[in-house]
Design an enzyme around this catalytic site. Structure first.
Site, PDB file in Angstrom:
ATOM      1  N   GLU B 143      57.447 102.022 110.292  1.00 36.94           N
ATOM      2  CA  GLU B 143      58.896 102.259 110.335  1.00 36.94           C
ATOM      3  C   GLU B 143      59.681 101.274 109.482  1.00 36.94           C
ATOM      4  O   GLU B 143      59.198 100.191 109.139  1.00 36.94           O
ATOM      5  CB  GLU B 143      59.402 102.173 111.764  1.00 36.94           C
ATOM      6  CG  GLU B 143      58.843 101.015 112.587  1.00 36.94           C
ATOM      7  CD  GLU B 143      59.031  99.647 112.015  1.00 36.94           C
ATOM      8  OE1 GLU B 143      60.169  99.343 111.567  1.00 36.94           O
ATOM      9  OE2 GLU B 143      58.059  98.853 112.004  1.00 36.94           O
ATOM     10  N   GLY B 283      56.481  95.253 109.797  1.00 39.77           N
ATOM     11  CA  GLY B 283      56.660  96.686 110.027  1.00 39.77           C
ATOM     12  C   GLY B 283      56.175  97.465 108.820  1.00 39.77           C
ATOM     13  O   GLY B 283      55.231  97.042 108.150  1.00 39.77           O
ATOM     14  N   GLU B 284      56.800  98.634 108.578  1.00 39.08           N
ATOM     15  CA  GLU B 284      56.411  99.482 107.430  1.00 39.08           C
ATOM     16  C   GLU B 284      54.980  99.990 107.552  1.00 39.08           C
ATOM     17  O   GLU B 284      54.425 100.464 106.558  1.00 39.08           O
ATOM     18  CB  GLU B 284      56.475  98.724 106.092  1.00 39.08           C
ATOM     19  CG  GLU B 284      57.788  98.189 105.673  1.00 39.08           C
ATOM     20  CD  GLU B 284      57.712  97.473 104.303  1.00 39.08           C
ATOM     21  OE1 GLU B 284      56.671  97.557 103.619  1.00 39.08           O
ATOM     22  OE2 GLU B 284      58.725  96.844 103.935  1.00 39.08           O
ATOM     23  N   ALA B 285      54.350  99.858 108.686  1.00 44.22           N
ATOM     24  CA  ALA B 285      52.924 100.193 108.862  1.00 44.22           C
ATOM     25  C   ALA B 285      52.007  99.183 108.193  1.00 44.22           C
ATOM     26  O   ALA B 285      50.797  99.425 108.062  1.00 44.22           O
ATOM     27  CB  ALA B 285      52.597 101.600 108.338  1.00 44.22           C
TER      28      ALA B 285
END
Lengths: 316, 316
Positions: B143, B283-285
């Site tokens: 995300e 985040g951001e995977a």
């Protein structure tokens, strides 16, 4: 280390499109790698994995759950592509070389005196030294040698003191009686080779594959090729370099914390925090090979990401 | 899970040329993956990474170190290939899809009532559901959304109790005053949306990108695509599925332990041990994307190694 390249890498890291420090250990790894490569925006394109194999006279003392023939059988398995390290090298995009060191001539049983003569250890060190590809941009070394957790434990005991029991573990899977036997063998081995330091410890308590790993790690330093250390045996072999020349392992990071009991203590003595903790205890360079992809990810972020200015992102 | 495939994978694992258990966590990961894929000797060839982005009304409460515009700026950075997740997806051999969810219409400030209407959360869940590639053999979701650590903390507080302070962390980098403010906002948000359970918690305290992650994870389950969870926000979103249907996350493992303070506690509640501990908090995977290569390594060993019989190696 190239301070200028390292400083420039640190500066670049601060400008990348992420909150400061948000890539955690990856940031440290990329900056360390950049410094050793002398390039603030490096790439990893040619990692080399080398597995050295050797046999140990100390197996006569019944220290392993596997027979000594397994060393040679596993070398054939490496050559035929069937071992874990074959799959892991491929998964890491790394070349794999295997060197079997005089398997028909095990080292001497170190409970009776030095494991190797001066000539033998020099040949083994040189085998490692010569095995490093000058074009490699990352080196991982590992080993295969039935009995070599006992050798590594003896080295750790000689270098770091404590009790023999502190340094022995279950290796490929000995039971409680086997563990007690390993402690006895380690105690006797250190007593039979007392007063040794640095590379003399490697000669007297190590094995050919341990000496070869040390030779390769030293050669990588001279070529500015960063190294990822594997588990207990690799770390013990490397520790003899550090004992001989403090700072000799600054170009190396610890790939993982092995499940072999004393590995954590050796890494602590070396001041190195493991990248991975996956409860692995196979040797063969397997843990370090998994860590290659983590370092590659770190370097890919460092060298490939946009800066705040390039991306037009507000930097908080 | 396919018990037969899992059992056959376990049996195969016991025959591979290594001491029992010597690949540690890699062995468990491979067997788990084989079970979910219904194939005792699987491969990973098509991992999919999806990043969902959303904006949060709660940013009006001053909970982030970055302005809300950064969500959209980072989406453009993803699209132009400049973010960490672009490099990490490439390094993992994974496809990357980015879905921006109504960035011009932030969710409502959840200190004043539900973050989303029923229609809004359904649209977000469906966006996630539809984003999963049916041909993928591994899914990672992540995300981007300024303010979303506060949303994740509120979800965790609502699901797991304790004090608001237990669940807030520094996100992209707030100071001590910011941290106290986040705790206030979480406390007020949970109070303003009391008595909610499962997916209602996601609707009232989540955000569009959190709902989309939950939708994608649920869709992966229906397609028997194993999932690697990313950090705190991904895990909080996933936890609403587990709260709604116990066992809903059995097809998921925890990719890493984030440096965001409460992530470890969420993973403990979910009964999941992280594969990596690299102090990442982006985040951001990103953390899960690094873990893809560890799972690939595990599966490569499992499916590619020779058995003792094949290699002619004595098995102790």
């Amino acid at each position: 280390i190239d301070q200028k390249a390292q400083g420039e890498a640190e500066e670049r890291n601060g400008q990348l499109t992420k909150p400061p420090g948000a890539l955690g250990r990856l940031e440290d790894m990329a900056i360390w790698y950049a410094g050793w490569r002398g390039n603030p925006r490096p790439e990893i394109n040619a990692p080399q994995v080398i597995v050295f194999a050797g046999n140990h006279g100390v197996t006569a003392q019944g220290v392993s759950a596997f027979p000594a023939e397994v060393t040679e059988q596993m070398v054939l398995n490496f050559q035929h592509g069937g071992a874990a390290i074959n799959q892991l090298s491929k998964a890491a995009g790394a070349s794999l070389d295997v060197h079997a060191l005089s398997l028909d001539t095990p080292t001497a049983d170190f409970t009776q005196g030095p494991a190797m003569s001066e000539e033998e250890v020099v040949v083994a060190l040189a085998t490692g030294w010569d095995a490093v590809d000058e074009k490699a941009d990352l080196l991982v070394v590992g080993e295969m040698g039935i009995g070599n957790t006992t050798s590594a434990a003896a080295i750790a005991h000689a270098l770091f003191g404590g009790a023999a029991e502190d340094w022995v573990g279950r290796g490929t899977g000995v039971d409680d009686a086997g563990l007690a036997n390993k402690a006895r063998v380690v105690r006797e081995g250190v007593a039979a080779n007392s007063g040794k330091e640095g590379l003399e410890v490697l000669r007297c308590l190590g094995g050919r594959e341990l000496a070869a790993m040390a030779g390769a790690i030293a050669r990588a330093r001279s070529l500015r090729i960063p190294v990822i250390l594997d588990g207990f045996i690799c770390s013990a072999a490397a520790a003899t370099l550090e004992a001989a020349v403090p700072g000799a392992l600054d170009h190396a990071i610890a790939g993982h914390a092995s499940a072999e009991a004393a590995h954590g203590a050796v890494l602590e003595k070396l001041g190195k925090a493991p990248v991975l903790q996956l409860n692995m205890r196979l040797g063969e360079a397997s843990g370090a090979a998994v860590a290659i992809n983590v370092l590659k990810a770190a370097v890919a972020c460092h060298s490939g990401m946009a800066t705040f200015a390039e991306a037009g992102v507000s930097d908080g």
